[in-house]
Design a protein around this motif. Structure first.
Motif, PDB file in Angstrom:
ATOM      1  N   PHE A  52      34.118  87.734  29.983  1.00 36.11           N
ATOM      2  CA  PHE A  52      33.267  88.859  30.384  1.00 36.11           C
ATOM      3  C   PHE A  52      33.135  88.930  31.905  1.00 36.11           C
ATOM      4  O   PHE A  52      33.090  90.016  32.490  1.00 36.11           O
ATOM      5  N   LEU A  53      33.086  87.771  32.564  1.00 32.15           N
ATOM      6  CA  LEU A  53      32.949  87.726  34.015  1.00 32.15           C
ATOM      7  C   LEU A  53      34.256  88.069  34.732  1.00 32.15           C
ATOM      8  O   LEU A  53      34.240  88.589  35.852  1.00 32.15           O
ATOM      9  N   GLU A  54      35.366  87.762  34.091  1.00 35.20           N
ATOM     10  CA  GLU A  54      36.672  87.990  34.722  1.00 35.20           C
ATOM     11  C   GLU A  54      36.867  89.471  35.064  1.00 35.20           C
ATOM     12  O   GLU A  54      36.591  90.353  34.257  1.00 35.20           O
ATOM     13  N   LEU A  55      37.357  89.735  36.265  1.00 35.31           N
ATOM     14  CA  LEU A  55      37.548  91.117  36.713  1.00 35.31           C
ATOM     15  C   LEU A  55      38.977  91.331  37.201  1.00 35.31           C
ATOM     16  O   LEU A  55      39.390  90.755  38.207  1.00 35.31           O
ATOM     17  N   PRO A  56      39.754  92.178  36.507  1.00 31.95           N
ATOM     18  CA  PRO A  56      41.071  92.563  37.019  1.00 31.95           C
ATOM     19  C   PRO A  56      40.979  93.899  37.748  1.00 31.95           C
ATOM     20  O   PRO A  56      40.245  94.794  37.335  1.00 31.95           O
ATOM     21  N   LEU A  84      35.375  94.443  47.378  1.00 32.46           N
ATOM     22  CA  LEU A  84      34.938  94.894  46.051  1.00 32.46           C
ATOM     23  C   LEU A  84      33.655  95.713  46.143  1.00 32.46           C
ATOM     24  O   LEU A  84      33.462  96.671  45.382  1.00 32.46           O
ATOM     25  N   LYS A  85      32.784  95.348  47.074  1.00 30.26           N
ATOM     26  CA  LYS A  85      31.559  96.125  47.259  1.00 30.26           C
ATOM     27  C   LYS A  85      31.893  97.552  47.694  1.00 30.26           C
ATOM     28  O   LYS A  85      31.321  98.524  47.183  1.00 30.26           O
ATOM     29  N   ALA A  86      32.836  97.676  48.617  1.00 32.09           N
ATOM     30  CA  ALA A  86      33.232  99.002  49.082  1.00 32.09           C
ATOM     31  C   ALA A  86      33.876  99.821  47.959  1.00 32.09           C
ATOM     32  O   ALA A  86      33.607 101.023  47.799  1.00 32.09           O
ATOM     33  N   ILE A  87      34.715  99.173  47.147  1.00 35.24           N
ATOM     34  CA  ILE A  87      35.357  99.885  46.025  1.00 35.24           C
ATOM     35  C   ILE A  87      34.309 100.294  44.994  1.00 35.24           C
ATOM     36  O   ILE A  87      34.342 101.409  44.460  1.00 35.24           O
ATOM     37  N   GLY A  88      33.362  99.398  44.709  1.00 34.72           N
ATOM     38  CA  GLY A  88      32.300  99.711  43.755  1.00 34.72           C
ATOM     39  C   GLY A  88      31.474 100.904  44.194  1.00 34.72           C
ATOM     40  O   GLY A  88      31.119 101.768  43.380  1.00 34.72           O
ATOM     41  N   GLU A  89      31.173 100.951  45.476  1.00 33.74           N
ATOM     42  CA  GLU A  89      30.401 102.092  45.997  1.00 33.74           C
ATOM     43  C   GLU A  89      31.211 103.382  45.912  1.00 33.74           C
ATOM     44  O   GLU A  89      30.652 104.457  45.649  1.00 33.74           O
ATOM     45  N   ALA A  90      32.532 103.277  46.089  1.00 34.11           N
ATOM     46  CA  ALA A  90      33.398 104.452  45.972  1.00 34.11           C
ATOM     47  C   ALA A  90      33.404 104.984  44.540  1.00 34.11           C
ATOM     48  O   ALA A  90      33.366 106.199  44.311  1.00 34.11           O
ATOM     49  N   SER A 114      30.553  96.772  37.454  1.00 32.72           N
ATOM     50  CA  SER A 114      31.369  95.558  37.337  1.00 32.72           C
ATOM     51  C   SER A 114      31.844  95.088  38.707  1.00 32.72           C
ATOM     52  O   SER A 114      31.796  93.892  39.034  1.00 32.72           O
ATOM     53  N   LEU A 115      32.306  96.022  39.512  1.00 35.23           N
ATOM     54  CA  LEU A 115      32.808  95.684  40.845  1.00 35.23           C
ATOM     55  C   LEU A 115      31.695  95.136  41.741  1.00 35.23           C
ATOM     56  O   LEU A 115      31.878  94.135  42.438  1.00 35.23           O
ATOM     57  N   LEU A 116      30.542  95.796  41.703  1.00 31.77           N
ATOM     58  CA  LEU A 116      29.428  95.362  42.557  1.00 31.77           C
ATOM     59  C   LEU A 116      28.871  94.012  42.108  1.00 31.77           C
ATOM     60  O   LEU A 116      28.497  93.177  42.940  1.00 31.77           O
ATOM     61  N   THR A 118      30.583  91.606  40.574  1.00 29.44           N
ATOM     62  CA  THR A 118      31.554  90.579  40.970  1.00 29.44           C
ATOM     63  C   THR A 118      31.492  90.332  42.474  1.00 29.44           C
ATOM     64  O   THR A 118      31.583  89.187  42.930  1.00 29.44           O
ATOM     65  N   ALA A 119      31.324  91.403  43.249  1.00 27.07           N
ATOM     66  CA  ALA A 119      31.191  91.247  44.703  1.00 27.07           C
ATOM     67  C   ALA A 119      30.008  90.347  45.042  1.00 27.07           C
ATOM     68  O   ALA A 119      30.097  89.478  45.926  1.00 27.07           O
ATOM     69  N   ASN A 120      28.921  90.513  44.326  1.00 30.96           N
ATOM     70  CA  ASN A 120      27.723  89.696  44.552  1.00 30.96           C
ATOM     71  C   ASN A 120      27.967  88.235  44.190  1.00 30.96           C
ATOM     72  O   ASN A 120      27.561  87.321  44.905  1.00 30.96           O
ATOM     73  N   TRP A 121      28.649  88.012  43.044  1.00 26.44           N
ATOM     74  CA  TRP A 121      28.944  86.640  42.626  1.00 26.44           C
ATOM     75  C   TRP A 121      29.876  85.962  43.620  1.00 26.44           C
ATOM     76  O   TRP A 121      29.696  84.781  43.938  1.00 26.44           O
ATOM     77  N   LEU A 122      30.871  86.676  44.107  1.00 28.23           N
ATOM     78  CA  LEU A 122      31.792  86.093  45.082  1.00 28.23           C
ATOM     79  C   LEU A 122      31.049  85.699  46.356  1.00 28.23           C
ATOM     80  O   LEU A 122      31.327  84.661  46.963  1.00 28.23           O
TER      81      LEU A 122
END
Length: 355
Positions: A52-56, A84-90, A114-116, A118-122
């Motif tokens: 569930f956490l894995e992000l492709p 990933l934060k920038a992509i999530g916001e897009a 999902s993108l945001l 994962t960005a936070n976890w990273l």
């Protein structure tokens, strides 16, 4: 669906699979906490949360969806967190354009979340994540998930009951899922040992490297054992589709008794095997969970390959962090699941061959 879900939310006892529970807990929040939550097949919790956490992500898909061109070509975790934060916001911004298309809007919002996330976890747990490149995809994977399990899944209930026939060491299991305060209850098997014998009859290594040189000897051994069980149905666990295909190229020339499946027809072939009146033998890699072959559905099993997971960077790092206990435990769990497929009750019996 909506009515049934409402019934499940209001019911005193509800049943969810892991994927549904994870999605609701983290993105929807319709199911409130319960007094007691029972996790069946609990040995799979770590794998379910990790998946569930894995992000492709796919650079071409991102460009097509939101017109964003990736700027990052490194494996630097913190730089990727910003990307990933920038992509999530897009994705979130683009979702606002689909005012009349709820399905598409929801899909873009979900992708943004999902993108945001994962960005936070990273950003906050950088040492616990790795980046892998497979084909055209970039995949972000956690190494350990124990610190995430309570928030993402276990927090559904005040009292948690973990049930499984494959929790081989409770301390390792609890460490993997981040549980510290627990009581272990062990129930002996109700099935007499003489009803479920294991016969070790090694043929040779069936690893990726060694399988081609040992496959003919393996076929000879399979034919020998199956001929000793001419009046019974059986199951062969290959663990990989590659070994299954190698056997399929050779065995049918000797007998039409063997039933093979692929990823597309798996359920149909298993159903046909279980309901066949003939003494067929099912051959394939992924029927060691979610299926049982009780009584005359299988009186013998053959385990063709030691279930050794692919040694990806994630698997190697996970094993290193555990002090080289995790990989051994994973193999043992799968072996125990294979072994348990054909003997399902006190008066059931089947023999298992390790080849």
């Amino acid at each position: 669906y909506v009515n049934q879900k409402a019934d499940a939310i209001l019911a005193p006892i509800s049943i969810l699979n892991y994927t549904y529970a994870l999605t609701d807990k983290n993105y929807v929040g319709h199911f409130l906490e319960r007094d007691i939550i029972i996790f069946d097949e609990a040995h799979n919790i770590e794998k379910e949360v990790m998946g569930f956490l894995e992000l492709p992500i796919n650079p071409n898909q991102i460009k097509k969806d939101v017109g964003y061109i990736l700027k990052n070509d490194t494996l630097d975790i913190l730089l990727w967190s910003q990307e990933l934060k920038a992509i999530g916001e897009a994705y979130n911004e683009k979702s606002k354009q689909f005012k009349d298309d709820k399905k598409k809007r929801d899909a873009f919002v979900s992708r943004s979340e999902s993108l945001l996330a994962t960005a936070n976890w990273l950003a906050n747990d950088s040492h616990n994540w790795i980046i892998m490149k497979e084909n055209n995809n970039i995949i972000f994977k956690p190494i350990e998930v124990g610190k995430y399990c309570n928030e993402m899944l276990l927090g559904f209930g005040d009292v948690r009951i973990f049930m499984s026939g494959s929790i081989l060491k409770s301390d390792l299991f609890c460490n993997d899922i981040g549980v510290q305060d627990y009581v272990e209850v062990t129930i002996p098997s109700i099935i007499p040992a003489e009803n479920r014998p294991i016969i070790i009859d090694y043929v040779g290594s069936m690893s990726f490297k060694n399988a081609p040189s040992n496959i003919d000897a393996m076929v000879d051994k399979i034919l020998e054992i199956s001929n000793n069980h001419l009046n019974e149905k059986g199951v062969i666990h290959t663990y990989t589709y590659k070994i299954s295909r190698m056997l399929e190229e050779r065995l049918p020339q000797f007998s039409d008794r063997f039933m093979f499946y692929n990823s597309r027809n798996r359920e149909d072939v298993i159903y046909a095997f279980k309901n066949s009146d003939e003494n067929k033998i099912l051959v394939g890699p992924y029927h060691f969970e979610g299926n049982d072959f009780k009584y005359d559905e299988a009186r013998f099993q053959l385990i063709v390959k030691n279930p050794f997971p692919m040694l990806t960077e994630q698997v190697q790092r996970r094993d290193l962090v555990s002090g080289y206990k995790w990989l051994f435990n994973e193999r043992s769990k799968i072996l125990s699941q294979m072994y348990g497929r054909a003997v399902r009750a006190e008066d059931d019996y089947a023999v298992c061959y390790l080849l």
